[in-house]
Scaffold this active site. Structure first.
Site, mmCIF file in Angstrom:
data_model
loop_
_atom_site.group_PDB
_atom_site.id
_atom_site.type_symbol
_atom_site.label_atom_id
_atom_site.label_comp_id
_atom_site.label_asym_id
_atom_site.label_seq_id
_atom_site.Cartn_x
_atom_site.Cartn_y
_atom_site.Cartn_z
ATOM 1 N N ASP A 1 -1.807 -0.869 5.746
ATOM 2 C CA ASP A 1 -1.842 0.021 6.909
ATOM 3 C C ASP A 1 -3.516 0.419 7.288
ATOM 4 O O ASP A 1 -3.766 0.123 8.181
ATOM 5 C CB ASP A 1 -1.102 1.103 6.746
ATOM 6 C CG ASP A 1 -1.220 2.501 7.524
ATOM 7 O OD1 ASP A 1 -1.414 1.930 8.876
ATOM 8 O OD2 ASP A 1 -1.266 3.680 7.408
ATOM 9 N N ASP B 1 -7.185 -1.492 3.879
ATOM 10 C CA ASP B 1 -6.580 -2.622 3.428
ATOM 11 C C ASP B 1 -6.705 -3.994 4.289
ATOM 12 O O ASP B 1 -6.572 -5.071 3.822
ATOM 13 C CB ASP B 1 -5.208 -2.480 3.868
ATOM 14 C CG ASP B 1 -4.336 -1.490 2.809
ATOM 15 O OD1 ASP B 1 -4.817 -1.444 1.819
ATOM 16 O OD2 ASP B 1 -3.582 -0.737 3.186
ATOM 17 N N ASP C 1 0.858 -1.113 -0.124
ATOM 18 C CA ASP C 1 0.028 -0.035 -0.141
ATOM 19 C C ASP C 1 0.811 1.102 -0.003
ATOM 20 O O ASP C 1 2.041 0.905 0.324
ATOM 21 C CB ASP C 1 -0.819 0.040 1.200
ATOM 22 C CG ASP C 1 -1.811 1.214 1.288
ATOM 23 O OD1 ASP C 1 -2.388 1.711 0.210
ATOM 24 O OD2 ASP C 1 -2.005 1.744 2.553
#
Lengths: 57, 821
Positions: B696, B700, B509
């Site tokens: 994070d 996600d 990410d």
């Protein structure tokens, strides 16, 4: 060797006591956290007044 | 080389002069947040914390965490009735979930530090569950004060309801512990008597003594089999009912048959009893089960984490314009709510009045705040960064976006592919082989010598019982996990390590993972002859008064001159005087108003924060999300290890492209919703890749759960962490590369162990089938094979790297002590 007829029952009673003690410890939550207690003894301040340490010196 | 902060381990900015004295030597500190926490720890004489913690702590992000008023709502009776229990003496008790609590050192720090607070009756912190149990006297101290105290230490407390799930997990753990104790003590006793009986076989023994020893062996083995072994039998029955025989079936067959044969022998006479062997099997099997259970419980903590994203109270506006603070569950559709600046939006809704910027990064990964006007919709769980807004509730509870994400998460968890199924298949195969072999052996011996048929079959079941086999994997995993934890990577799921070793594709990410996920100063422009340093000191002093996220980008300098008459102007900035001079910091045009200076187009358009006084503008700061200092190094290390690296971000393409370019990552995708990320993940997996997802934000969470294995940064949202199989401590990406190497070594050791134990079992099986293995030899062989396996696993614990700072094993390797010889 006939002493085992006495000594073994005694040892079994002791085991029974140990099991009871362990069960009591589990019931009172002493096994809920297995990590912290082992390491808190490494730090030398199990004195509850430690936060006021500065005053003592 | 850059210096790192003594408290959080982050790089210290070059312009920061903060330090703290440790053992008469000054140590650098990166920001005033860390400074405040470290000073508090030293002031309380709790410096041992720094000695015992396994890795540097997270940076205390939120400066308001230590303020009592932030928790004031938890003092209200109406709010407290949900989670506070009051006993007859008026002593209150509550359970708090503590964000940022990962290791025993943290738990120790919180316990010690709060112990001295007057009014505290009891505090117990359990790092394994991340919870603290508090008992306090409400007449002497308020809960909000205690929570603020934890906040000042850099931990975020959240009250939790006594949910059924946690209680059930607790019951399960205690019951498992009791069975383990019974099996362990029973095993020791049975083996002691067995040794006496073995000696008796060689040196001769009085039949009375032998009979007596067999009787007491039965006495101690009975609770082991019937009480401790009960879950194994129940598992076998369930397996048989589902026609999917697992490991439980031959194991219960061996234990059950061994037990009843031994009982028969005890009363009717015969050559051999097996009470010692079956007690030992039961004990080892229960140990393995305990390890598995501990890992499962950790995974279930996700539910708590999700609950805490949404604020527990909301401010409802009455028809007469009055404000009323109400618990969330009392809200109904169509209610008008007031959302104050900095507050979390309590439910999905439409803005009725006011306009502001909303931080949705937790939900979408979008790093820039989104502008919301009257009429536009807002999502529950996002944070209001602008002025107060009034919203109408459109969706509640199960219908909100947060709930939707959590459902996705549960689905992804249910779909978890791979290892579990593989293990099942192998187990079934192994089980069938053992059962068929046992039947054959029994049939053959029945023809040769009916009297020997039962003992030989039993000996074979005992000898092939996968003692070493069952220890091979857990011991190596535990040792590897411990090793990784001391390198800063916590493993929270049992199978994470195995999968990590096979990873060949990493999806990262962007916001909060490759970048720090918070605004920092990336560019400074001097607009006067005032030095950068001076200007920064003034800016910091002014911004100290603001809680705005932009203000956090400025380092705090407690030594600097404080700002007087500081006033926070919403939507504009801060106005205040320092040493008699009036300053403003904030929106360029507003700051320029003070002196009447003009603002260049560039400043007006870009995301600049400007500092100025009555004579003109002093400096301009551009704020952006900075790349983590170890991002490039980590990506390079991963690529060097032959792993494909790719970025999947919810952020705008321009931002993602810039990051990808700087890290030389070729594949990236932007503006991805959680669903799209999950789909992309499935696509890569379908191509045969084993995927590690590092993320994070809450967006996600489903993706983390859907990947083969996942890691979260500990600065990240709590939800992402608990749904992730691993947590990177201290927000350091570089632990990933180390962890990968350790995981690969662990897998190698597991393979060696499996080979060792399998070859032992394979060689002993024909011998036992031929009736050539006497019981004492089987016992020694079994023990030796187990010892070899455990010793091999121990090699992983060797500290050949400079890891020294870890003194503590982390909370989640809790079963280790049990596994080691």
């Amino acid at each position: 060797m006939n002493v085992i007829f006495i000594s073994i029952p005694i040892s079994l009673i002791l085991v029974g006591v140990a099991v009871w003690a362990f069960f009591w410890a589990v019931r009172s939550g002493q096994y809920d956290d297995l990590d912290s207690p082992a390491y808190t003894v490494l730090s030398d301040d199990d004195d509850k007044k430690r936060p006021r340490k500065k005053d003592n010196r | 080389m850059t210096t790192t902060c003594y408290h959080c381990g982050d790089a210290v900015p070059a312009d920061c002069t903060l330090e703290i004295t440790v053992d008469d030597a000054p140590q650098p500190i990166c920001c005033s947040g860390c400074h405040a926490v470290a000073s508090m720890i030293f002031g309380a004489g709790l410096d041992d914390f720094y000695k015992f913690r396994p890795a540097p702590t997270g940076r205390p992000e939120d400066i308001s965490a230590g303020r009592v008023d932030r928790y004031a709502r938890f003092d209200e009776d109406r709010v407290q009735q949900d989670f506070v229990f009051r006993d007859n003496d008026g002593i209150c008790e509550a359970s708090l979930l503590i964000e940022g609590l990962y290791c025993t050192a943290c738990g120790w720090l919180i316990e010690r530090s709060l112990d001295g607070v007057p009014g505290i009756r009891e505090i117990r912190v359990n790092p394994a569950t991340g919870r603290a149990m508090l008992r306090w006297d409400p007449d002497q101290v308020h809960l909000s004060q205690l929570m603020a105290h934890m906040g000042r230490l850099g931990y975020q407390p959240h009250p939790v309801l006594a949910d059924a799930m946690a209680t059930q997990a607790n019951r399960e753990r205690r019951s498992a512990m009791r069975r383990l104790i019974v099996a362990g003590l029973g095993m020791m006793q049975a083996m002691m008597f067995a040794v006496a009986l073995y000696f008796g076989q060689y040196h001769g023994m009085d039949p009375d003594h032998m009979q007596f020893l067999r009787l007491v062996s039965m006495l101690v083995a009975t609770p082991v089999v019937l009480y401790a072994g009960l879950p194994i039998f129940l598992g076998a029955i369930r397996d048989l009912r589902n026609l999917r025989p697992g490991m439980d079936v031959p194991v219960s067959l061996a234990i059950g048959a061994g037990y009843f044969a031994s009982v028969w022998v005890t009363f009717m006479g015969g050559p051999e009893i097996y009470f010692d062997s079956i007690s030992m099997f039961t004990f080892f099997l229960l140990v393995a089960r305990y390890v598995e259970m501990a890992a499962r419980h950790r995974a279930n903590a996700t539910n708590d984490a999700l609950a805490r994203l949404v604020p527990d109270t909301a401010i409802r506006l009455g028809g007469d314009g009055g404000e009323e603070e109400v618990p969330l569950r009392d809200l109904s559709l169509g209610d008008r709510l007031l959302v104050r600046p900095g507050a979390t939006i309590p439910a999905d809704g439409t803005v009725l009045r006011g306009h502001g910027r909303v931080d949705e990064s937790m939900l979408t990964g979008e790093s820039d705040p989104q502008v919301r006007y009257a009429g536009s919709s807002v999502v529950g769980g996002s944070v209001n960064l602008g002025d107060s807004i009034e919203i109408r509730v459109d969706r509640l509870g199960q219908d909100t976006v947060v709930s939707h994400i959590s459902r996705l998460l549960r689905r992804a968890q249910a779909e978890r592919p791979g290892l579990a199924r593989l293990a099942d298949t192998v187990a079934r195969y192994f089980v069938s082989v053992v059962l068929v072999a046992a039947l054959t052996v029994f049939a053959v011996w029945w023809r040769i010598d009916p009297a020997m048929a039962f003992p030989v079959t039993l000996a074979m079941l005992v000898a092939t019982c996968p003692c070493a086999l069952s220890l091979a994997t857990p011991t190596a995993l535990a040792a590897g996990t411990n090793r990784m934890a001391s390198n800063g990577l916590l493993v929270t799921r049992g199978d994470a390590l195995e999968t990590l070793a096979k990873v060949n594709h990493v999806v990262l990410d962007k916001t909060g993972t490759l970048t720090e996920g918070r605004l920092g100063v990336v560019e400074v422009r001097r607009l006067s002859d005032c030095s950068d340093r001076q200007a920064l000191a003034i800016a910091s002093a002014l911004e100290h008064h603001s809680e705005h996220p932009l203000a956090r980008a400025f380092p705090r300098d407690p030594a600097g001159a404080p700002a007087e008459n500081a006033e926070v102007v919403r939507g504009a900035g801060v106005d205040g005087s320092i040493a008699g001079q009036r300053y403003r910091i904030g929106r360029p045009d507003w700051v320029a108003d003070l002196s009447g200076a003009g603002v260049s187009d560039e400043l007006a358009r870009g995301a600049w924060v400007v500092l100025g006084n009555e004579h003109g503008l002093l400096a301009a700061y551009r704020l952006a999300d900075r790349l983590r200092s170890d991002a490039a190094e980590t990506v390079a290390a991963l690529q060097a290890a032959g792993i494909d690296v790719e970025i999947a971000s919810g952020d705008a393409p321009s931002a993602v492209e810039g990051v990808a370019e700087r890290l030389s990552i070729r594949r990236w995708q932007a503006r991805m919703s959680p669903e799209q990320k999950l789909a992309r993940l499935r696509q890569i997996q379908a191509e045969g890749a084993v995927v590690l997802m590092v993320g994070d934000g809450i967006n996600d969470a489903p993706v983390l759960a859907g990947a083969n294995v996942s890691a979260a940064l500990n600065e990240g949202t709590a939800l992402a962490q608990t749904s992730a199989a691993m947590v990177l401590l201290g927000g350091r990406l570089r632990h990933l590369a180390d962890g990968l190497a350790t995981a690969r070594r662990t897998l190698r050791v597991i393979r060696q162990n499996l080979a060792l134990s399998a070859s032992y079992n394979a060689s002993v099986l024909p011998l036992a089938a031929m009736g050539l293995v006497p019981p004492w030899l089987a016992a020694i062989g079994m023990t030796l094979s187990s010892v070899v396996v455990v010793m091999n696993a121990r090699r992983l614990c060797g500290r050949d790297h400079a890891v020294g700072r870890c003194v503590l094993p982390p909370a989640n390797t809790r079963s280790q002590g049990v596994l080691q010889p």
